[in-house]
Design a protein around this motif. Structure first.
Motif, mmCIF file in Angstrom:
data_model
loop_
_atom_site.group_PDB
_atom_site.id
_atom_site.type_symbol
_atom_site.label_atom_id
_atom_site.label_comp_id
_atom_site.label_asym_id
_atom_site.label_seq_id
_atom_site.Cartn_x
_atom_site.Cartn_y
_atom_site.Cartn_z
ATOM 1 N N THR A 31 -52.546 -17.545 3.518
ATOM 2 C CA THR A 31 -53.908 -17.547 4.044
ATOM 3 C C THR A 31 -53.948 -17.554 5.568
ATOM 4 O O THR A 31 -55.013 -17.751 6.152
ATOM 5 C CB THR A 31 -54.699 -18.753 3.500
ATOM 6 N N LEU A 32 -52.803 -17.349 6.227
ATOM 7 C CA LEU A 32 -52.773 -17.314 7.684
ATOM 8 C C LEU A 32 -53.542 -16.101 8.206
ATOM 9 O O LEU A 32 -53.643 -15.080 7.533
ATOM 10 C CB LEU A 32 -51.327 -17.274 8.180
ATOM 11 N N LYS A 33 -54.058 -16.198 9.418
ATOM 12 C CA LYS A 33 -54.906 -15.144 9.986
ATOM 13 C C LYS A 33 -54.129 -14.140 10.836
ATOM 14 O O LYS A 33 -54.648 -13.096 11.188
ATOM 15 C CB LYS A 33 -56.015 -15.772 10.846
ATOM 16 N N GLY A 34 -52.891 -14.453 11.207
ATOM 17 C CA GLY A 34 -52.105 -13.552 12.050
ATOM 18 C C GLY A 34 -51.643 -12.323 11.297
ATOM 19 O O GLY A 34 -51.901 -12.151 10.113
ATOM 20 N N SER A 35 -50.921 -11.471 11.996
ATOM 21 C CA SER A 35 -50.378 -10.264 11.372
ATOM 22 C C SER A 35 -48.892 -10.458 11.109
ATOM 23 O O SER A 35 -48.330 -11.505 11.405
ATOM 24 C CB SER A 35 -50.619 -9.057 12.278
ATOM 25 N N ASN A 36 -48.263 -9.435 10.554
ATOM 26 C CA ASN A 36 -46.819 -9.454 10.268
ATOM 27 C C ASN A 36 -46.415 -10.657 9.414
ATOM 28 O O ASN A 36 -45.542 -11.438 9.792
ATOM 29 C CB ASN A 36 -45.999 -9.426 11.557
ATOM 30 N N ILE A 37 -47.047 -10.798 8.270
ATOM 31 C CA ILE A 37 -46.748 -11.909 7.355
ATOM 32 C C ILE A 37 -45.408 -11.661 6.676
ATOM 33 O O ILE A 37 -45.156 -10.580 6.149
ATOM 34 C CB ILE A 37 -47.843 -12.046 6.279
ATOM 35 N N SER A 38 -44.547 -12.664 6.690
ATOM 36 C CA SER A 38 -43.274 -12.562 5.965
ATOM 37 C C SER A 38 -43.023 -13.845 5.200
ATOM 38 O O SER A 38 -43.445 -14.921 5.596
ATOM 39 C CB SER A 38 -42.109 -12.272 6.927
ATOM 40 N N TRP A 39 -42.349 -13.708 4.053
ATOM 41 C CA TRP A 39 -42.016 -14.819 3.169
ATOM 42 C C TRP A 39 -40.536 -15.135 3.290
ATOM 43 O O TRP A 39 -39.697 -14.235 3.268
ATOM 44 C CB TRP A 39 -42.353 -14.463 1.727
ATOM 45 N N ILE A 40 -40.220 -16.437 3.392
ATOM 46 C CA ILE A 40 -38.848 -16.891 3.585
ATOM 47 C C ILE A 40 -38.575 -18.059 2.640
ATOM 48 O O ILE A 40 -39.437 -18.906 2.413
ATOM 49 C CB ILE A 40 -38.627 -17.329 5.043
#
Length: 86
Positions: free
Chosen positions: A21-30
């Motif tokens: 639900t973050l508003k930034g771009s370039n979402i990555s899962w770790i």
């Protein structure tokens, strides 16, 4: 900084569907320093006990959300059937 966002319990062999639900771009899962996926949603089917633990999504603003996945496993040594959380 991070948000301790959610705890999810799933049976072994089940599936998880996590949404960042973050508003930034370039979402990555770790998970455990391993890059899993790029995008808002992370789906994993046929989950195993080895995949329990913390999952994080990060964005371009250096923010992250933390998801804890607990995998329930059934096993039987004699009787009765027991459920174990990993």
């Amino acid at each position: 900084s991070y948000i301790n966002f959610a705890e999810i319990t799933v049976p072994e062999g089940g599936e998880i569907n996590l949404t960042c639900t973050l508003k930034g771009s370039n979402i990555s899962w770790i998970r455990i320093k391993e890059h899993l996926h790029t995008g808002w949603n992370y789906f994993k089917g046929n989950i195993t006990r080895n995949e329990s633990g913390n999952y994080k999504c990060h964005d371009s603003n250096n923010l992250s959300e933390n998801y804890t996945v607990i995998v329930q496993c059934m096993y039987s040594i004699g009787m009765p059937l027991r459920i174990i959380n990993f």
